[in-house]
Design a protein around this motif. Structure first.
Motif, PDB file in Angstrom:
ATOM      1  N   ALA A   1     -14.537   5.740 -54.739  1.00  0.00           N
ATOM      2  CA  ALA A   1     -15.155   4.768 -55.655  1.00  0.00           C
ATOM      3  C   ALA A   1     -14.108   3.920 -56.362  1.00  0.00           C
ATOM      4  O   ALA A   1     -14.290   2.705 -56.528  1.00  0.00           O
ATOM      5  CB  ALA A   1     -16.019   5.488 -56.671  1.00  0.00           C
TER       6      ALA A   1
ATOM      7  N   ARG B   1     -13.842  -0.136 -55.951  1.00  0.00           N
ATOM      8  CA  ARG B   1     -14.447  -0.697 -57.166  1.00  0.00           C
ATOM      9  C   ARG B   1     -14.514  -2.225 -57.120  1.00  0.00           C
ATOM     10  O   ARG B   1     -15.558  -2.829 -57.363  1.00  0.00           O
ATOM     11  CB  ARG B   1     -13.639  -0.247 -58.383  1.00  0.00           C
ATOM     12  CG  ARG B   1     -14.090  -0.878 -59.677  1.00  0.00           C
ATOM     13  CD  ARG B   1     -13.125  -0.597 -60.792  1.00  0.00           C
ATOM     14  NE  ARG B   1     -13.296   0.752 -61.327  1.00  0.00           N
ATOM     15  CZ  ARG B   1     -12.623   1.182 -62.396  1.00  0.00           C
ATOM     16  NH1 ARG B   1     -11.755   0.416 -62.991  1.00  0.00           N
ATOM     17  NH2 ARG B   1     -12.819   2.391 -62.843  1.00  0.00           N
TER      18      ARG B   1
ATOM     19  N   LEU C   1     -16.856  -3.448 -54.181  1.00  0.00           N
ATOM     20  CA  LEU C   1     -18.259  -3.061 -54.131  1.00  0.00           C
ATOM     21  C   LEU C   1     -18.954  -2.996 -55.498  1.00  0.00           C
ATOM     22  O   LEU C   1     -19.867  -2.220 -55.693  1.00  0.00           O
ATOM     23  CB  LEU C   1     -18.393  -1.698 -53.433  1.00  0.00           C
ATOM     24  CG  LEU C   1     -17.990  -1.661 -51.955  1.00  0.00           C
ATOM     25  CD1 LEU C   1     -17.952  -0.229 -51.449  1.00  0.00           C
ATOM     26  CD2 LEU C   1     -18.959  -2.467 -51.114  1.00  0.00           C
TER      27      LEU C   1
ATOM     28  N   VAL D   1     -21.559  -3.612 -58.280  1.00  0.00           N
ATOM     29  CA  VAL D   1     -22.983  -3.816 -58.016  1.00  0.00           C
ATOM     30  C   VAL D   1     -23.598  -4.720 -59.068  1.00  0.00           C
ATOM     31  O   VAL D   1     -23.432  -4.486 -60.268  1.00  0.00           O
ATOM     32  CB  VAL D   1     -23.719  -2.459 -57.995  1.00  0.00           C
ATOM     33  CG1 VAL D   1     -25.202  -2.656 -57.737  1.00  0.00           C
ATOM     34  CG2 VAL D   1     -23.121  -1.561 -56.914  1.00  0.00           C
TER      35      VAL D   1
ATOM     36  N   TYR E   1     -18.794   0.388 -59.591  1.00  0.00           N
ATOM     37  CA  TYR E   1     -19.198   1.118 -58.390  1.00  0.00           C
ATOM     38  C   TYR E   1     -19.284   2.645 -58.651  1.00  0.00           C
ATOM     39  O   TYR E   1     -20.168   3.318 -58.143  1.00  0.00           O
ATOM     40  CB  TYR E   1     -18.215   0.818 -57.254  1.00  0.00           C
ATOM     41  CG  TYR E   1     -18.656   1.417 -55.937  1.00  0.00           C
ATOM     42  CD1 TYR E   1     -19.907   1.094 -55.391  1.00  0.00           C
ATOM     43  CD2 TYR E   1     -17.836   2.300 -55.250  1.00  0.00           C
ATOM     44  CE1 TYR E   1     -20.320   1.642 -54.195  1.00  0.00           C
ATOM     45  CE2 TYR E   1     -18.246   2.841 -54.051  1.00  0.00           C
ATOM     46  CZ  TYR E   1     -19.485   2.523 -53.520  1.00  0.00           C
ATOM     47  OH  TYR E   1     -19.896   3.077 -52.345  1.00  0.00           O
TER      48      TYR E   1
ATOM     49  N   TYR F   1     -22.549   3.386 -59.936  1.00  0.00           N
ATOM     50  CA  TYR F   1     -23.605   3.252 -58.929  1.00  0.00           C
ATOM     51  C   TYR F   1     -23.663   4.486 -58.024  1.00  0.00           C
ATOM     52  O   TYR F   1     -24.757   4.986 -57.713  1.00  0.00           O
ATOM     53  CB  TYR F   1     -23.399   1.994 -58.066  1.00  0.00           C
ATOM     54  CG  TYR F   1     -24.446   1.925 -56.976  1.00  0.00           C
ATOM     55  CD1 TYR F   1     -25.742   1.478 -57.260  1.00  0.00           C
ATOM     56  CD2 TYR F   1     -24.171   2.393 -55.695  1.00  0.00           C
ATOM     57  CE1 TYR F   1     -26.727   1.485 -56.292  1.00  0.00           C
ATOM     58  CE2 TYR F   1     -25.150   2.404 -54.723  1.00  0.00           C
ATOM     59  CZ  TYR F   1     -26.426   1.946 -55.019  1.00  0.00           C
ATOM     60  OH  TYR F   1     -27.405   1.975 -54.069  1.00  0.00           O
TER      61      TYR F   1
ATOM     62  N   TYR G   1     -24.368   2.518 -51.136  1.00  0.00           N
ATOM     63  CA  TYR G   1     -24.532   1.072 -51.297  1.00  0.00           C
ATOM     64  C   TYR G   1     -26.013   0.742 -51.449  1.00  0.00           C
ATOM     65  O   TYR G   1     -26.867   1.396 -50.849  1.00  0.00           O
ATOM     66  CB  TYR G   1     -23.950   0.295 -50.118  1.00  0.00           C
ATOM     67  CG  TYR G   1     -23.596   1.147 -48.933  1.00  0.00           C
ATOM     68  CD1 TYR G   1     -22.260   1.453 -48.632  1.00  0.00           C
ATOM     69  CD2 TYR G   1     -24.592   1.683 -48.113  1.00  0.00           C
ATOM     70  CE1 TYR G   1     -21.932   2.259 -47.550  1.00  0.00           C
ATOM     71  CE2 TYR G   1     -24.261   2.488 -47.036  1.00  0.00           C
ATOM     72  CZ  TYR G   1     -22.948   2.774 -46.744  1.00  0.00           C
ATOM     73  OH  TYR G   1     -22.612   3.576 -45.688  1.00  0.00           O
TER      74      TYR G   1
END
Lengths: 252, 269
Positions: free
Chosen positions: B43, B47, B50, B52, B64, B67, B195
Motif C-alpha cells: 500500500a 499510494r 492508486l 482513491v 490507498y 482503502y 482496487y
C-alpha cells in the motif's frame, strides 16, 4: 448370539459398499451388557468400516443398529450418547494438556464444569494418571496416551464401549495392561465391550468371538466352544485354521 | 436438542480452538504478518499511483492504505476460513474430527459451532491488525470498530462455510492444499479488496463482472461500509445468501446418509 433387546449393541443385517465394492455383507453382531466381545479380522476385513457405521460416521446401506436400547437412525443422539469410543488412531489433541482434552470431551457431552472436574479427577486417579493432568499430550508415552483415551471414553458413563485396534503401536506389556484395564471396566460397570483386533493374544479369554473375513461374519461363538468344536488350543490357531479353510474353499 | 448441552458443546469447541491458536504462536504471527506486509509495503508503494477518489462509503479522498484496510480484514477472514477447513481435513485424516462428529448433537450444530469458533479466533486477529493499522494512521470512526463486528462475523461465516464445503468434497490433505491456492488467490485478486470496481471496469469489463460475481467482493464491501458506519444492503444480502448456500452444501457433504465421504472411502475406510 441370539438377539437381545437389552444388549449394549445389536447390529442386524448390516450392508455397506464403497461404490460397487461391497465391504460389509449382512453382518450381525450382538454385545450383551457386561460381556467382552472380540471382533477378529485381518486388515481390510471391514472392522473399521463397521465401527464407522456403529458410530454414525457412515450410514449403513441396509440393516438396523440399536445401542443401549436406542435405534441409531431414529434416536441418533441418545444412541451416540451411550457409546464410548477408542479409535484406531490417537484422537487426543496434541496441542492441549490431558485435562484440557478431557474437559473438551465433557463439554461435547454436556457435562457441567463442576461435574466434569470431579469425574476427571476420579477417572485419572483410578488409572494412576493424576500426575499427568497438566502435561501436554506430546509429553506422554504411547501407553499413557491410550490410557487417557480410555479414561475419556468412559467419562460420560456409556453403556457400550467400542475399541478399534486400540493397542496398535504399543509394546506387549502396555498392550496387556490396556486389555486388563478394559476387562476390569467391563466387569465393574457391566459395560458391553466390542474389541476389534487382529492380535489374537489380546482376546484369548473373550466371552464371545466374531470372526469377520472379507466383510462377512465367518464364524461366531464363545471362545471356549469354538476351540473345543474345532479342536484347537488357542484363538490364534483357530483363526488361522478357519480363514485358511475359507481360502481353500474359494480356490476350489 | 438440549439448550444447556448445546451451549456446553459450543463453549468446549470455542475453548479448544482458542487454546490451540494461543499454543501455536507462529500461526498467530504468520496470520498477522500477511496483511501487515500488504499494508506497510504494497500500500505504501502504490499510494501515489492508486489514491482513491471520493466514493461511498468514504466522505473524502482517501489514501490507498485506508482503502485496502477492509480488503485486508477480508484477507484475514479468508485465510482463517481456509486454514480452519484445512485443519478439518487434517483432523479428519488424523482422527480428532471423528471425536467431534460422534458427539451426541446434530451434525449441523457441531459444524456450525466449529465455524463460529473459527470466526471468533479470526476476530481476535482482525482487532490486533486494526490496532496496528491505527498507528499507521488508518483510523476509521471509533463507532466503526463496533459496527463492523456483525459484518465481520457474517463474512467470516461465509468464508468458513466455503472452506467447509470444499473440505467435504476433498478427502486428502495434499489435494486440499492445491484447492486452497486455487480458491484463495483468484478470490482475493478478482475482488474489490485491492482496487475499486469502477477502476477494474476501466481496464477490463470481463474482470469487472467476474469481481461482481465473486462473493468475496460483497463480503469486503459489507465490511467496508460497516466500518464507516453505513449499511450496504446489497452486499449484506448477498453475503448472507452465500453463507446459507455454502453452509447447506457443507452440511449435506458431511451427512453420512448423502455425503461424499463414504462413497470415496474417506478417512475411515
Amino acid at each position: 448370539m441370539t438377539a437381545d433387546t437389552n444388549a449394549s449393541l445389536s447390529a442386524r443385517n448390516i450392508n455397506f459398499s464403497f461404490g460397487r465394492k461391497p465391504v460389509l455383507d449382512n453382518v450381525q453382531i450382538d454385545v450383551p451388557n457386561g460381556k467382552f466381545v472380540a471382533l477378529l479380522g485381518q486388515n481390510g476385513a471391514g472392522k473399521t468400516t463397521l465401527f464407522s457405521i456403529i458410530t454414525g460416521l457412515y450410514a449403513a446401506h441396509g440393516g438396523e443398529i440399536s445401542i443401549g436400547g436406542f435405534d441409531l437412525r431414529k434416536n441418533t443422539q441418545q444412541a451416540l450418547g451411550s457409546i464410548g469410543v477408542v479409535f484406531q488412531r490417537p484422537t487426543l489433541d496434541r496441542d492441549l494438556t490431558v485435562r484440557q482434552n478431557l474437559r473438551y470431551f465433557c463439554n461435547l457431552h454436556g457435562i457441567s464444569a463442576a461435574d466434569a472436574h470431579q469425574r476427571i479427577d476420579n477417572a485419572l486417579a483410578g488409572y494412576g494418571l493424576s500426575d499427568l493432568h497438566k502435561r501436554k499430550v506430546t509429553q506422554l508415552s504411547g501407553g499413557q496416551q491410550r490410557r487417557v483415551e480410555l479414561v475419556r471414553a468412559t467419562l460420560h458413563d456409556p453403556r457400550f464401549l467400542l475399541l478399534d485396534e486400540p493397542t496398535v503401536g504399543l509394546d506387549h506389556a502396555n498392550r496387556m495392561e490396556f486389555v486388563s484395564n478394559v476387562k476390569a471396566l467391563c466387569k465393574e460397570r457391566s459395560l458391553g465391550v466390542l474389541w476389534a483386533t487382529h492380535l489374537m493374544d489380546e482376546v484369548e479369554d473373550a466371552d464371545y468371538v466374531y470372526i469377520l473375513h472379507h466383510g462377512k461374519i465367518l464364524f461366531e461363538g464363545g471362545s471356549g466352544d469354538l476351540l473345543e468344536t474345532h479342536g484347537k488350543n488357542s484363538i490364534a490357531e483357530l483363526y488361522s485354521h478357519l480363514t485358511s479353510k475359507q481360502a481353500d474353499a474359494k480356490s476350489l | 436438542m438440549n439448550i444447556n448441552h448445546a451451549a456446553s458443546c459450543f463453549r468446549g469447541i470455542l475453548a479448544r480452538e482458542s487454546l490451540r491458536f494461543l499454543n501455536q504462536r507462529a500461526r498467530f504471527f504468520a496470520a498477522l504478518v500477511r496483511p501487515l506486509v500488504w499494508l506497510f509495503i504494497f500500500a505504501a508503494g502504490f499510494r501515489s499511483v492508486l489514491g482513491v477518489s471520493i466514493i461511498p462509503p468514504y466522505q473524502t479522498y482517501v489514501l490507498y492504505e485506508e482503502y485496502i484496510t477492509p480488503g485486508l480484514l477480508g484477507m484475514i477472514m479468508l485465510f482463517n476460513g481456509m486454514q480452519s477447513s484445512l485443519s478439518m481435513v487434517y483432523d479428519r485424516e488424523m482422527g480428532s474430527m471423528r471425536l467431534l462428529l460422534v458427539s451426541p448433537l446434530p451434525r449441523w450444530f457441531l459444524l456450525l459451532s466449529k465455524l463460529l469458533a473459527g470466526v471468533g479466533v479470526a476476530l481476535l486477529q482482525v482487532y490486533v491488525f486494526l490496532l496496528i493499522a491505527w498507528f499507521w494512521e488508518v483510523r476509521p470512526p471509533v463507532a466503526g470498530y463496533f459496527m463492523v463486528i456483525p459484518a465481520l462475523i457474517l463474512s467470516g461465516l461465509m468464508l468458513g462455510a466455503l472452506g467447509l464445503m470444499l473440505s467435504s468434497f476433498v478427502t486428502q490433505l495434499e489435494n486440499f492444499a492445491g484447492v486452497m491456492n486455487f480458491v484463495i488467490f483468484p478470490m482475493f485478486f478478482a475482488s474489490s479488496a485491492l482496487y475499486p470496481l469502477w477502476r477494474v471496469r476501466d481496464s477490463s469489463e470481463i474482470l469487472y463482472w467476474i469481481a461482481n460475481l465473486n462473493p468475496f467482493t460483497h463480503a469486503v464491501e459489507f465490511v467496508r461500509f460497516a466500518l464507516y458506519l453505513e449499511f450496504n444492503w446489497q452486499a449484506g444480502l448477498i453475503t448472507l445468501l452465500c453463507t446459507l448456500f455454502f453452509l447447506a452444501v457443507a452440511i449435506w457433504g458431511y451427512d453420512p446418509l448423502r455425503g461424499f465421504l463414504p462413497r470415496k472411502g474417506g478417512a475411515a475406510a
